[in-house]
Design a protein around this motif. Structure first.
Motif, mmCIF file in Angstrom:
data_model
loop_
_atom_site.group_PDB
_atom_site.id
_atom_site.type_symbol
_atom_site.label_atom_id
_atom_site.label_comp_id
_atom_site.label_asym_id
_atom_site.label_seq_id
_atom_site.Cartn_x
_atom_site.Cartn_y
_atom_site.Cartn_z
ATOM 1 N N ASP A 77 52.152 69.881 -79.249
ATOM 2 C CA ASP A 77 52.303 68.825 -80.248
ATOM 3 C C ASP A 77 51.009 67.958 -80.790
ATOM 4 O O ASP A 77 50.669 67.184 -81.252
ATOM 5 C CB ASP A 77 53.843 67.826 -80.575
ATOM 6 N N GLU A 78 50.283 67.181 -79.506
ATOM 7 C CA GLU A 78 49.504 66.848 -80.050
ATOM 8 C C GLU A 78 48.194 67.116 -80.144
ATOM 9 O O GLU A 78 47.001 66.293 -80.882
ATOM 10 C CB GLU A 78 49.464 65.070 -78.467
ATOM 11 N N THR A 79 47.983 68.352 -80.141
ATOM 12 C CA THR A 79 46.597 68.374 -79.725
ATOM 13 C C THR A 79 46.246 70.333 -81.477
ATOM 14 O O THR A 79 45.158 70.380 -81.838
ATOM 15 C CB THR A 79 46.179 69.257 -79.080
ATOM 16 N N VAL A 80 47.847 69.883 -81.839
ATOM 17 C CA VAL A 80 47.773 71.118 -83.201
ATOM 18 C C VAL A 80 47.903 70.843 -84.323
ATOM 19 O O VAL A 80 47.377 71.696 -84.898
ATOM 20 C CB VAL A 80 49.315 72.247 -82.642
ATOM 21 N N HIS A 81 48.263 69.415 -84.737
ATOM 22 C CA HIS A 81 48.403 69.228 -85.751
ATOM 23 C C HIS A 81 47.284 69.111 -86.529
ATOM 24 O O HIS A 81 46.219 69.153 -85.482
ATOM 25 C CB HIS A 81 48.727 67.539 -86.293
ATOM 26 N N ALA A 82 46.970 68.678 -87.869
ATOM 27 C CA ALA A 82 45.721 68.600 -88.651
ATOM 28 C C ALA A 82 44.902 68.338 -88.256
ATOM 29 O O ALA A 82 43.582 68.319 -88.767
ATOM 30 C CB ALA A 82 46.289 68.519 -90.398
ATOM 31 N N GLY A 83 45.363 66.441 -87.567
ATOM 32 C CA GLY A 83 44.010 65.637 -87.317
ATOM 33 C C GLY A 83 43.291 65.921 -86.493
ATOM 34 O O GLY A 83 42.504 64.357 -85.933
ATOM 35 N N PHE A 84 43.640 66.998 -85.282
ATOM 36 C CA PHE A 84 43.238 66.426 -84.073
ATOM 37 C C PHE A 84 41.727 67.265 -84.174
ATOM 38 O O PHE A 84 41.514 67.960 -84.934
ATOM 39 C CB PHE A 84 43.614 67.418 -83.198
ATOM 40 N N GLN A 85 41.085 66.851 -83.646
ATOM 41 C CA GLN A 85 39.354 66.435 -83.510
ATOM 42 C C GLN A 85 39.092 67.704 -82.385
ATOM 43 O O GLN A 85 38.411 68.605 -82.802
ATOM 44 C CB GLN A 85 38.163 65.391 -83.368
ATOM 45 N N GLY A 86 39.190 67.964 -81.318
ATOM 46 C CA GLY A 86 38.957 68.479 -80.467
ATOM 47 C C GLY A 86 37.793 68.340 -79.382
ATOM 48 O O GLY A 86 37.735 67.880 -78.654
ATOM 49 N N SER A 87 37.035 69.469 -79.838
ATOM 50 C CA SER A 87 35.614 69.984 -78.629
ATOM 51 C C SER A 87 34.312 69.139 -79.711
ATOM 52 O O SER A 87 33.139 69.440 -79.024
ATOM 53 C CB SER A 87 36.123 70.631 -77.781
ATOM 54 N N TYR A 88 34.266 68.653 -80.714
ATOM 55 C CA TYR A 88 32.895 68.216 -81.046
ATOM 56 C C TYR A 88 33.051 69.344 -82.042
ATOM 57 O O TYR A 88 33.152 70.811 -82.169
ATOM 58 C CB TYR A 88 32.547 67.398 -80.074
ATOM 59 N N GLY A 89 31.835 70.170 -81.047
ATOM 60 C CA GLY A 89 30.187 71.300 -82.204
ATOM 61 C C GLY A 89 30.480 72.420 -80.064
ATOM 62 O O GLY A 89 30.193 73.502 -80.613
ATOM 63 N N ASP A 90 31.446 71.760 -79.446
ATOM 64 C CA ASP A 90 31.506 73.190 -78.456
ATOM 65 C C ASP A 90 32.361 74.438 -79.097
ATOM 66 O O ASP A 90 33.127 73.958 -79.851
ATOM 67 C CB ASP A 90 32.342 73.175 -77.256
ATOM 68 N N GLY A 91 31.517 76.035 -79.043
ATOM 69 C CA GLY A 91 31.809 76.650 -78.932
ATOM 70 C C GLY A 91 31.769 77.206 -80.444
ATOM 71 O O GLY A 91 31.988 78.372 -80.805
ATOM 72 N N ALA A 92 30.663 76.465 -80.718
ATOM 73 C CA ALA A 92 30.557 77.134 -81.558
ATOM 74 C C ALA A 92 29.239 78.550 -82.022
ATOM 75 O O ALA A 92 29.277 79.242 -82.861
ATOM 76 C CB ALA A 92 29.711 76.152 -82.166
ATOM 77 N N TYR A 93 29.080 78.735 -81.113
ATOM 78 C CA TYR A 93 28.189 79.776 -80.634
ATOM 79 C C TYR A 93 29.748 81.229 -79.758
ATOM 80 O O TYR A 93 30.394 81.794 -80.189
ATOM 81 C CB TYR A 93 26.948 79.895 -79.943
ATOM 82 N N ASP A 94 29.167 81.354 -78.552
ATOM 83 C CA ASP A 94 29.881 82.301 -77.271
ATOM 84 C C ASP A 94 30.791 81.413 -76.306
ATOM 85 O O ASP A 94 31.224 81.486 -75.419
ATOM 86 C CB ASP A 94 28.901 82.726 -77.102
ATOM 87 N N ASN A 95 31.122 79.564 -76.598
ATOM 88 C CA ASN A 95 31.228 79.189 -75.815
ATOM 89 C C ASN A 95 31.007 79.035 -74.569
ATOM 90 O O ASN A 95 31.707 78.394 -73.466
ATOM 91 C CB ASN A 95 33.067 78.961 -75.401
ATOM 92 N N GLN A 96 29.693 79.256 -74.415
ATOM 93 C CA GLN A 96 28.910 79.544 -72.339
ATOM 94 C C GLN A 96 28.108 78.227 -72.704
ATOM 95 O O GLN A 96 27.023 78.790 -72.551
ATOM 96 C CB GLN A 96 28.717 80.960 -72.425
ATOM 97 N N ILE A 97 28.451 77.355 -71.913
ATOM 98 C CA ILE A 97 27.900 75.970 -71.874
ATOM 99 C C ILE A 97 27.320 75.749 -70.482
ATOM 100 O O ILE A 97 27.085 76.124 -69.146
ATOM 101 C CB ILE A 97 28.606 74.885 -72.304
ATOM 102 N N LEU A 98 25.689 75.372 -70.519
ATOM 103 C CA LEU A 98 24.925 74.964 -69.623
ATOM 104 C C LEU A 98 25.062 73.355 -69.442
ATOM 105 O O LEU A 98 24.834 72.678 -70.732
ATOM 106 C CB LEU A 98 23.175 75.487 -69.272
ATOM 107 N N ARG A 99 25.724 72.571 -68.908
ATOM 108 C CA ARG A 99 25.251 71.227 -68.559
ATOM 109 C C ARG A 99 24.340 70.509 -67.446
ATOM 110 O O ARG A 99 24.744 70.835 -66.116
ATOM 111 C CB ARG A 99 27.031 71.162 -69.049
ATOM 112 N N TYR A 100 24.354 69.195 -67.636
ATOM 113 C CA TYR A 100 23.571 68.746 -66.556
ATOM 114 C C TYR A 100 24.517 67.346 -66.625
ATOM 115 O O TYR A 100 24.492 66.789 -67.371
ATOM 116 C CB TYR A 100 22.537 68.598 -66.620
ATOM 117 N N ASP A 101 24.738 66.713 -65.286
ATOM 118 C CA ASP A 101 25.257 65.305 -65.430
ATOM 119 C C ASP A 101 24.885 64.500 -64.303
ATOM 120 O O ASP A 101 24.301 64.942 -63.127
ATOM 121 C CB ASP A 101 26.959 65.698 -65.168
ATOM 122 N N TYR A 102 24.812 63.419 -64.757
ATOM 123 C CA TYR A 102 24.273 62.304 -62.689
ATOM 124 C C TYR A 102 24.902 60.938 -63.742
ATOM 125 O O TYR A 102 24.930 60.640 -64.878
ATOM 126 C CB TYR A 102 22.868 62.286 -63.620
#
Length: 375
Positions: free
Chosen positions: A138-163
């Protein structure tokens, strides 16, 4: 707190590897979910049209993590979720989700798979800041929930570097364009009265690749633990268009080929007295011709507050999308009671309102009640 579901298994070391481990953990849910006065296109368990509905719901997730280390100290691993279908009216249908592999060393960590992009990794969303969840989301399905910014705009196969360095964290990510759609064409077959043949044509999107950068910082001030995040993300809308968060469900989307710049910031706080809070802001700036139905920015705001005392936890959150095409906002209330041993009774309720999006039913409600079990 999650417990190991099965005993950790140590694999026999082979040439070039010091050791490898495989661990299992999991969680399960059971209860009821429902809703009424629903906007169309949301999810089947939230009702049909204006009719309220309540359904049983049970699902589980089994997480498998494999890790190892080379003789030179280089770490590597894989993680994957085995999950049941999220909809309560579909029993079984176990599928793989959140698949990812990683390599880590003094240089940082490189991860590839169905993972968060750099912005979503380093920034803390409101529902995570206050630590509140329900079996009906319920906390994520309402109309005001943003979610994951721009992730998944393509195929949701993401390469990420963390430091990470001290109290600072840095991430950079990329999502490659491979978006394509299938068009079926019909042609008359020569010499065959009324005969036709069908051809499938794959339409390439040819959109630019998406990328993101983000930083985070943690500190203590006045007895409170504070977290700050700042990020930038770029994407180009693919076939079918794109819009952030849940707002696309209600008819708001930029056309294919629209370039979108995203700037986002979050603040989270744990006051060490039972109270937690979170705030997030993001701006979505499309490069579209003047006069387009959605030629202005979309601004998103979200705020949440949580409180825990003994075994009881409560949470409230609110989010809003502000754009010329449509305004959408929603709020949610959650409650959880810890039974001990990894089990909790949880409840949730959300209410949403959508204005100017061309939707007949411009508000909807959801609710859920059940037990969450972590293993």
């Amino acid at each position: 707190m999650k417990k190991v579901l099965f005993a950790t298994t140590a694999l026999v070391a082979s040439a070039g590897f010091a050791a490898a481990d495989i661990t299992f953990s999991g969680n399960a849910e059971m209860g009821i979910v429902g809703g009424g006065k629903d906007a169309p296109g949301v999810s089947t368990y939230k009702g049909n049209g204006n009719d309220s509905t309540t359904e049983f719901n049970n699902d589980f997730t089994l997480t498998v993590v494999g890790s190892g280390q080379t003789d030179s100290g280089l770490s590597f691993g894989i993680s994957v979720d085995f999950s049941t279908d999220a909809e309560p009216d579909a029993n079984g249908n176990v599928s793989l989700d959140n698949e990812a592999v990683f390599i880590s060393g003094d240089f940082g960590t490189l991860t590839l798979g169905e993972i968060d992009g750099a912005v979503d990794k380093q920034l803390t969303e409101v529902n995570n800041a206050i630590g509140q969840y329900s079996i009906g989301d319920d906390e994520t399905v309402h109309a005001g929930f943003q979610g994951s910014y721009g992730d998944g705009a393509y195929d949701n196969q993401i390469l990420r570097y963390d430091y990470a360095f001290g109290d600072f964290g840095f991430s950079a990510s990329m999502e490659l364009n491979d978006d394509k759609a299938t068009t079926t064409t019909m042609d008359t077959v020569p010499g065959v009265p009324g005969g036709v043949k069908f051809d499938e044509v794959y339409n390439e999107n040819n959109a630019d690749n998406g990328y993101a950068f983000a930083i985070s910082y943690k500190t203590e001030m006045g007895g409170a633990n504070l977290g700050f995040g700042l990020g930038y993300q770029y994407l180009e809308a693919g076939i079918g268009g794109w819009a952030p968060g849940n707002i696309k469900t209600y008819g708001v989307a930029w056309d294919q080929g629209t370039e979108v710049d995203i700037i986002a910031a979050t603040v989270s706080a744990d006051f060490n007295n039972g109270f937690t809070a979170g705030f997030e802001y993001s701006n979505y700036d499309p490069d579209v011709p003047t006069g387009s139905p959605y030629d202005n920015d979309i601004d998103h705001y979200a705020l949440g507050l949580g409180y825990s005392v003994n075994a009881l936890s409560l949470g409230a959150s609110y989010g809003k999308f502000d754009t010329k095409g449509a305004d959408a906002d929603g709020w949610a209330l959650t409650a959880a009671y810890d039974l001990g041993g990894g089990a909790s009774v949880v409840a949730g309720y959300s209410d949403s309102d959508i204005n100017g999006a061309g939707v007949d039913n411009n508000d909807y409600e959801t609710y859920s009640l059940g037990v969450v079990m972590n293993f």
